[in-house]
Design a protein around this motif. Structure first.
Motif, PDB file in Angstrom:
ATOM      1  N   ALA A  63       0.936  -0.955  -0.072  1.00  0.00           N
ATOM      2  CA  ALA A  63      -0.260  -0.455   0.339  1.00  0.00           C
ATOM      3  C   ALA A  63       0.572   1.208  -0.223  1.00  0.00           C
ATOM      4  CB  ALA A  63      -0.879  -0.074   1.075  1.00  0.00           C
ATOM      5  N   PRO A  64       1.924   1.186   0.818  1.00  0.00           N
ATOM      6  CA  PRO A  64       2.394   2.625   0.445  1.00  0.00           C
ATOM      7  C   PRO A  64       3.288   2.952  -0.289  1.00  0.00           C
ATOM      8  CG  PRO A  64       3.137   1.584   2.881  1.00  0.00           C
ATOM      9  CD  PRO A  64       2.141   0.325   1.686  1.00  0.00           C
ATOM     10  N   ALA A  65       3.442   1.813  -0.917  1.00  0.00           N
ATOM     11  CA  ALA A  65       4.398   1.796  -2.136  1.00  0.00           C
ATOM     12  C   ALA A  65       3.240   2.894  -3.480  1.00  0.00           C
ATOM     13  CB  ALA A  65       5.547   0.213  -2.795  1.00  0.00           C
ATOM     14  N   LEU A  66       2.396   1.712  -3.381  1.00  0.00           N
ATOM     15  CA  LEU A  66       1.047   2.177  -4.814  1.00  0.00           C
ATOM     16  C   LEU A  66       0.745   3.815  -3.786  1.00  0.00           C
ATOM     17  CD1 LEU A  66      -0.802  -1.219  -4.063  1.00  0.00           C
ATOM     18  CD2 LEU A  66       0.399  -0.090  -6.551  1.00  0.00           C
ATOM     19  N   ASP A  67       0.702   4.152  -2.703  1.00  0.00           N
ATOM     20  CA  ASP A  67       0.595   5.585  -2.835  1.00  0.00           C
ATOM     21  C   ASP A  67       1.398   6.461  -3.313  1.00  0.00           C
ATOM     22  OD1 ASP A  67      -1.779   4.995  -1.471  1.00  0.00           O
ATOM     23  OD2 ASP A  67      -0.606   5.268   0.606  1.00  0.00           O
TER      24      ASP A  67
END
Length: 410
Positions: A63-67
């Motif tokens: 999730a943090p990478a996608l954000d």
């Protein structure tokens, strides 16, 4: 012609890291050179030259990478994602698309292609499945059903677990560890050896039968599609004794109720000629056929070979031999009394299909299945087939009526 709903972005590039250990293609290197944000696993970030001043993000939770990637794309900052092999094969491309991102993809040699290359085998007839982040059973049942399967593994769902699940099936397993690195190791083992071994993550497992080890594939070039020749085949398509075979009309309904497909395991109990099990295997399911009659088990093997599918044959009397079998998704009971049906229900398959010729067995069977928590329905099938008469006339020849019961867990 279908429309592509989103044009790949020049701002976001997914770069495949070659499983053969070769350096990235010049186009990929150029994409990396211009990136201001580079996302990837630690081993991938260490494997390529990174531009000075670029922000790097080591993949952990996605999730943090996608954000971060979405923010970079919105700001017009070039970003790159590093991934193993072909990132469109059970890889990050799907997750990026689901997040609304449309990357340009520069694939490399996938780990599956590299594993088959190391084994010196073609793989155009192989099925590719994954056990990464998913229930292991569908991947395991694919290995039980098909002659050539590549499995993308995960910790706790790798060669050890797959080998243990393939005990009783004649398989050659190729375990490919650390592909494309100095620690690469390719090991050919039996299921028992795989189950007893210790394997590095990540690895790719190839499950091969005798034909699979030669690059075997179905004649229609479809590893798990509906058979081109159809199903509910006439009785003449099977070797059988004294008409002891599930008639095609009954078989059509029974197979439909069993819902066989790739990733499912079906038991054929009281298999006789094995016609139901063979047709489930033709539709991609893994199949175990049980019968106590040596003549019947020989027929099952012969019919499976005739139709080019693998059916594991377990000689012995049900319910005794059922205890050691892997849990089924669906069971066909073509013979045996209520003790067999009770043993089957105790294993909690999602669906149970039983055929009964004697009416006095119907009520006890319905009561047993309902008592075990199954919703039960049933139908009596009576068929009358066309038959020629002398002089060119035609009559109807009746077959024996059969009751087909279907039990389904809520």
């Amino acid at each position: 012609m279908g429309r592509v709903t989103a044009v790949p972005s020049a701002t976001l590039t997914v770069v495949g890291i070659d499983a053969d250990g070769r350096p990235p293609h010049p186009v990929a290197l150029a994409a990396l050179a211009g990136a201001r944000l580079v996302v990837g696993a630690a081993r991938h970030l260490a494997a390529v030259p990174l531009p000075a001043g670029a922000t790097t993000l080591t993949l952990g939770p996605l999730a943090p990478a996608l954000d971060a990637l979405a923010a970079a794309v919105a700001a017009g900052r070039p970003a790159a994602v590093l991934a193993s092999g072909d990132p469109g094969l059970f890889g990050i491309v799907r997750r990026l698309r689901e997040a609304g991102l449309s990357p340009r993809v520069l694939p490399a040699v996938s780990s599956v292609a590299a594993a088959f290359a190391r084994a010196g085998l073609p793989w155009d007839g192989a099925a590719v499945v994954t056990a990464h982040g998913r229930d292991l059973r569908p991947a395991l049942n694919a290995c039980r059903a098909l002659p050539a399967v590549a499995v993308l593994t995960a910790p706790g769902a790798g060669a050890t677990e797959l080998g243990a699940g393939l005990l009783g099936w004649e398989r050659c397993l190729v375990v490919a560890e650390h592909l494309g690195t100095e620690d690469e190791r390719i090991t050919t083992v039996t299921p028992a050896e795989a189950a007893a071994g210790s394997w590095a993550d990540p690895h790719v497992l190839l499950s091969l039968t005798g034909s699979g080890a030669r690059g075997g594939m179905r004649a229609d070039n479809q590893p798990a599609a509906a058979p081109a020749g159809g199903w509910a085949l006439p009785e003449t398509a099977y070797a059988h004794r004294d008409s002891m075979i599930t008639k095609s009309e009954v078989r059509a309904l029974a197979v439909a109720r069993l819902r066989p497909r790739l990733g499912r395991l079906v038991w054929d109990v009281g298999a006789g000629s094995g016609s139901v099990g063979v047709e489930c295997a033709l539709l991609g399911a893994a199949v175990v056929a049980v019968d106590h009659d040596p003549g019947a088990t020989d027929l099952v093997r012969a019919n499976a070979a005739r139709h080019g599918v693998h059916v594991r044959v377990v000689p012995g009397r049900a319910p005794d031999v059922l205890a050691d079998l892997p849990d089924p998704d669906a069971v066909f009971v073509g013979g045996g009394g209520t003790d067999v049906l009770a043993a089957v229900a105790a294993r909690r398959p999602g669906r149970v299909v039983a055929t009964l010729a004697a009416l006095d067995r119907v009520a006890p069977a319905v009561g047993l299945l309902r008592g075990a928590g199954y919703a039960v329905d049933g139908v009596q099938l009576s068929a009358a087939r066309l038959a020629d008469l002398p002089g060119g006339s035609i009559r109807l020849a009746a077959t024996n009526p059969v009751v087909v019961l279907t039990g389904e867990l809520p």
